[in-house]
Design a protein around this motif. Sequence first.
Motif, PDB file in Angstrom:
ATOM      1  N   TYR A 265      -8.720 -24.461   1.768  1.00  0.00           N
ATOM      2  CA  TYR A 265     -10.140 -24.884   2.353  1.00  0.00           C
ATOM      3  C   TYR A 265     -10.411 -26.267   2.035  1.00  0.00           C
ATOM      4  O   TYR A 265     -10.965 -26.945   3.110  1.00  0.00           O
ATOM      5  N   TYR A 266     -10.739 -26.409   0.861  1.00  0.00           N
ATOM      6  CA  TYR A 266     -11.118 -27.656   0.474  1.00  0.00           C
ATOM      7  C   TYR A 266     -10.206 -29.048   0.559  1.00  0.00           C
ATOM      8  O   TYR A 266      -9.967 -29.625  -0.203  1.00  0.00           O
ATOM      9  N   LYS A 267      -9.685 -29.188   1.714  1.00  0.00           N
ATOM     10  CA  LYS A 267      -8.845 -30.293   2.367  1.00  0.00           C
ATOM     11  C   LYS A 267      -9.641 -30.840   3.302  1.00  0.00           C
ATOM     12  O   LYS A 267     -10.022 -30.229   4.244  1.00  0.00           O
ATOM     13  N   THR A 268      -9.396 -32.119   3.395  1.00  0.00           N
ATOM     14  CA  THR A 268     -10.029 -32.793   4.455  1.00  0.00           C
ATOM     15  C   THR A 268      -9.896 -32.511   5.823  1.00  0.00           C
ATOM     16  O   THR A 268     -10.657 -32.136   6.601  1.00  0.00           O
ATOM     17  N   PHE A 271     -11.289 -28.373   6.033  1.00  0.00           N
ATOM     18  CA  PHE A 271     -12.715 -28.091   5.381  1.00  0.00           C
ATOM     19  C   PHE A 271     -13.657 -28.004   6.957  1.00  0.00           C
ATOM     20  O   PHE A 271     -14.338 -26.793   6.868  1.00  0.00           O
ATOM     21  N   GLU A 596     -11.118 -39.823  11.198  1.00  0.00           N
ATOM     22  CA  GLU A 596     -10.929 -38.343  10.625  1.00  0.00           C
ATOM     23  C   GLU A 596     -11.685 -37.469  11.481  1.00  0.00           C
ATOM     24  O   GLU A 596     -11.300 -36.410  11.751  1.00  0.00           O
TER      25      GLU A 596
ATOM     26  N   ARG B 105     -23.102 -24.916  -1.059  1.00  0.00           N
ATOM     27  CA  ARG B 105     -22.008 -25.358  -1.871  1.00  0.00           C
ATOM     28  C   ARG B 105     -21.232 -26.529  -0.965  1.00  0.00           C
ATOM     29  O   ARG B 105     -20.872 -27.794  -1.804  1.00  0.00           O
ATOM     30  N   ASP B 106     -20.634 -26.106   0.128  1.00  0.00           N
ATOM     31  CA  ASP B 106     -19.930 -26.729   1.047  1.00  0.00           C
ATOM     32  C   ASP B 106     -20.611 -28.153   1.221  1.00  0.00           C
ATOM     33  O   ASP B 106     -19.919 -29.184   1.504  1.00  0.00           O
ATOM     34  N   LEU B 109     -20.128 -30.231  -1.412  1.00  0.00           N
ATOM     35  CA  LEU B 109     -18.961 -30.749  -1.696  1.00  0.00           C
ATOM     36  C   LEU B 109     -18.410 -31.811  -0.718  1.00  0.00           C
ATOM     37  O   LEU B 109     -17.392 -32.343  -1.008  1.00  0.00           O
ATOM     38  N   LEU B 110     -18.911 -31.710   0.454  1.00  0.00           N
ATOM     39  CA  LEU B 110     -18.366 -32.517   1.752  1.00  0.00           C
ATOM     40  C   LEU B 110     -18.023 -33.990   1.380  1.00  0.00           C
ATOM     41  O   LEU B 110     -16.802 -34.218   1.817  1.00  0.00           O
ATOM     42  N   VAL B 113     -14.614 -33.552  -0.399  1.00  0.00           N
ATOM     43  CA  VAL B 113     -13.696 -33.018   0.165  1.00  0.00           C
ATOM     44  C   VAL B 113     -13.080 -34.380   1.145  1.00  0.00           C
ATOM     45  O   VAL B 113     -11.855 -34.455   1.129  1.00  0.00           O
ATOM     46  N   LEU B 114     -14.163 -35.414   1.597  1.00  0.00           N
ATOM     47  CA  LEU B 114     -13.593 -36.438   2.505  1.00  0.00           C
ATOM     48  C   LEU B 114     -12.590 -37.354   1.552  1.00  0.00           C
ATOM     49  O   LEU B 114     -11.848 -38.105   2.132  1.00  0.00           O
ATOM     50  N   TYR B 119      -9.780 -29.201  -5.739  1.00  0.00           N
ATOM     51  CA  TYR B 119     -11.046 -28.507  -5.851  1.00  0.00           C
ATOM     52  C   TYR B 119     -11.324 -28.126  -7.223  1.00  0.00           C
ATOM     53  O   TYR B 119     -12.467 -27.982  -7.521  1.00  0.00           O
ATOM     54  N   MET B 122     -13.510 -31.028  -8.282  1.00  0.00           N
ATOM     55  CA  MET B 122     -15.019 -30.996  -7.556  1.00  0.00           C
ATOM     56  C   MET B 122     -16.103 -29.872  -8.463  1.00  0.00           C
ATOM     57  O   MET B 122     -16.987 -30.146  -8.457  1.00  0.00           O
ATOM     58  N   ARG B 158     -25.825 -33.595  -2.485  1.00  0.00           N
ATOM     59  CA  ARG B 158     -24.598 -34.070  -1.686  1.00  0.00           C
ATOM     60  C   ARG B 158     -24.741 -35.816  -1.955  1.00  0.00           C
ATOM     61  O   ARG B 158     -23.498 -36.265  -2.122  1.00  0.00           O
TER      62      ARG B 158
END
Lengths: 676, 253
Positions: A265-268, A271, A596, B105-106, B109-110, B113-114, B119, B122, B158
């Motif tokens: 999931y935590y991949k560009t 996500f 992206e 959370r997401d 983390l954005l 992740v970019l 993980y 992170m 963030r």
Amino acid sequence: MTQMLLYPKLAVNGIKKNRRTYLPYILTCSGMIMMYYIVSFLTLSSFVGEMKGGDYMQLILYFGCGVMVVFSAIFLFYTNSFLIRRRKTEFGLYNILGMDKRNISRILFWETLIIYAVSMAAGISCGILFSKLAELALTRMLGGTASYVFNVELKSIVHALVYYAVIFLLIMINSLRQIHLANPIELMHSESSGEKPPKANYFLAIIGAVLLGIAYYMAVVIKQPVSAIFVFFISVIMVIAATYLLFIAGSVAVCRALQKNKGYYYKTNHFISVSRMAYRMKRNGAGLASICILSTMVLVTLSSTICLYIGEEDMLRQRYPRNIVIDTYTTDEKLTSLTHGAVEKVLDEYGETPENVLQYSYLDISGGFEEDNVILDPDRIDELSNSLDPDIRQLFIVTVDDYNRLMNKNETLSDGEVIVYPTKGDYGYDTITLDEYGTFTVKARAEDFVDNGVDSMQMVPSLFIFVKDEAVVKELYELQLGIYGSAHSYMHDYYGFDLSCDEDRQTDIGNALFDEISKIKEEYPDDWTGVSIDCAAKDRTEFYAMYGGLFFLGILLGAVFIAAAVLIMYYKQVSEGFEDKSRYEILSKVGMTKKEIRQSINSQVLTVFFAPLIASGVHMAFAFGIIARMLSLFGLTDAGLFAIVTLCCFGAFGAMYTAVYFITSRSYFRIVSGKE
Amino acid sequence: MPILEVTNVKKTYTARIGSAKVEALKNVTFSAEKGEYIAIMGESGSGKTTLLNILAALDKPTGGSVLLDGTDLSKVKERDAAAFRRDNLGFVFQDFNLLDTFTVRDNILLPLVLTGMSYRDMEKKLLPAAEKLGIAALLDKYPYEISGGQKQRTAAARAMITEPKMLLADEPTGALDSKASDELLSVFSRLNAEGQTILMVTHSVKAASHANRVLFIKDGEVFHQIYRGGCSNEELYKKISDALTLMASGGNA
């Protein structure tokens, strides 16, 4: 005065301002009305009715009219909900500016009226224009002569006006209901109302998967063509339900499961797509499932009707192995010589000679199969036919001598030995036990035998059993006389031949034969057991009308379904574009590059759009066998042809789908990237 | 060496209709040292948002230069701009700009992740950042489930998680009630005390009174600036108010 004009004006403005969504809607309405007019025109047209086989064709088209109306209603309801969702903000504003809901209802009324009028005018005029084209196509299909008179069917116009008025009225009432229920603040924000994150409903997802599994299993496992029809309907319903469940609940469950897998999931790339998809699927699952089901419908309709149309000449030949077939219900010399004599007499009169003569005798009995055990008792057959997939077949008992003669073979059988030839199915056992008679050993399986009209006409499969000699046939005849009593079967003297003259003359000969043989019935009532006369030429037009009609309807409905799928896709892209715009703005501020963003959009839009196509492909693959079995009921046994036609249809449909995707996704990109 | 150097920045827009030119920024020059906490104040239309957009590499100046830690922003190519922002700057916006499809959370983390971080790495950063901003207990909630203040602290987390060279805040208290504003401002002060460079655009005197230095922009120019010196927040508040009154009455400071 100005007051009176205010509402129509507001209505026109509303439509103009929202033309991006209203124009396709009006186009669809016009398209639906056009299609309805064309089908209705052909159904009612006296020109078509007077064509050879035209009445038959009209019967099939009449059914198409009903399908068109029902489908229009469902589909327009669905697309209208897109429009109303977008309009609610505007109505909320009017409400805050002091219009009450009655005023808004009046705007909505005018809007509906305008759309109705515009699409009626466009639909009927295009319908009248294209009805000539459709008529010409139909004439060609039936082999008639084209007329160059331009006809307008007033009754069809009236029907269209009335039916679609009712549909539009219902749609308007539904929109009013939605607006009356909401308060102004809700109306203003209805488009952007924050929604809860979708929860994965594993229960529904599992039910969907199980339903789909059962439906697929049933479709694959069923062997008997007759039960195939019943099972097909059940499994169609199950597949529809399963498709909705899986697209709505299953897709969310999959997304949630993917989100739990942190490494993935935590991949560009994943996500944003995965989390957006969970939302999209929850709301669009129903739409996507509809697209999937529509696509499958298009594929099934097109491939089976095209296949029937292409294969109709073969089917005709199967149904009528010879141009003329005289089937006398006895092998008794007296009556058969009379009928053969009648044939000779008629042909002499016409100066024609029979060609390609096919003559043999057989006994036909129906039997219920319990594995290799054949039940003849009618009560027990009834019992058997109540089971899910009953194996009931027609038995054709023929002597091996006839078989050898007709097929140029040289087989000999000893006592208790038979050769079998099954149609529309297999016979996988080495013995056959006939109730109250005894057991035969299957010495061999014949690869082919001459076609028999009775066999191709019937839904049940047949088993030709070639026995040692006339004596065995006789014994079996006596046996079934005892078991069936007054409902007993007959011995048949099968006499068929081709004629080299044209079809009209063949029809005349067929009629003359019918008269001549009727005379025998009157002269020798005591010896009369029945004679059936098949004249292919007489029935050919009817045959062509039926398959031509189905084909024609298949094309028309296919076009309508495709149009529907296109429109749903378009609305989806546009409405999602507006929603996603702000999201992509945020992402770009947070530091996502344009590239992206484009990749992320591409991956999710592709997945979302091609999922229905792939799912319908899978549905088709599993339905293939059962549809092929049902087509065999029409006498179409060429599974290879059906496979090719299906693949071609899928290919063509897939290409069109992709084209539509590219066109509509461009509007999505334009909206998201803020060019609008 | 200052971390941010803004020299003679100009920005002119051409009106859509006609060729009338609008000067949003005439001539802005200032610099910020590492660890500074600067507030930029000004009326609506004074050009402060334009300035912030230029500092954020969202927009390019018509003239002058902006150097962030030695990099000339006008030399950063369009397609590299996003990556540059991601690596060097953190943003906090007035309307939070959280993605409603993501959990807290997401959302935090954005940016990581970019950048393609694993993980495990992170996760190591997540908890300290969340704890610092007091939202560790909210990580699995969705934006619609939490208050405005909590949303803004999520946005701050963030912005901070990439350890940016500079934190840019655009009216961060604009959509918050006074209690949430106070909480956020004390978070900013604490971050600043830990060495974070912060540049904040604001209307609010209260917000500005937390900064070390306040720049006033009027008609596209830096009109005035106040250093905190040894003042308390309340004293600075008073000074800012006076300066604003003076500016509004047209006087020259």
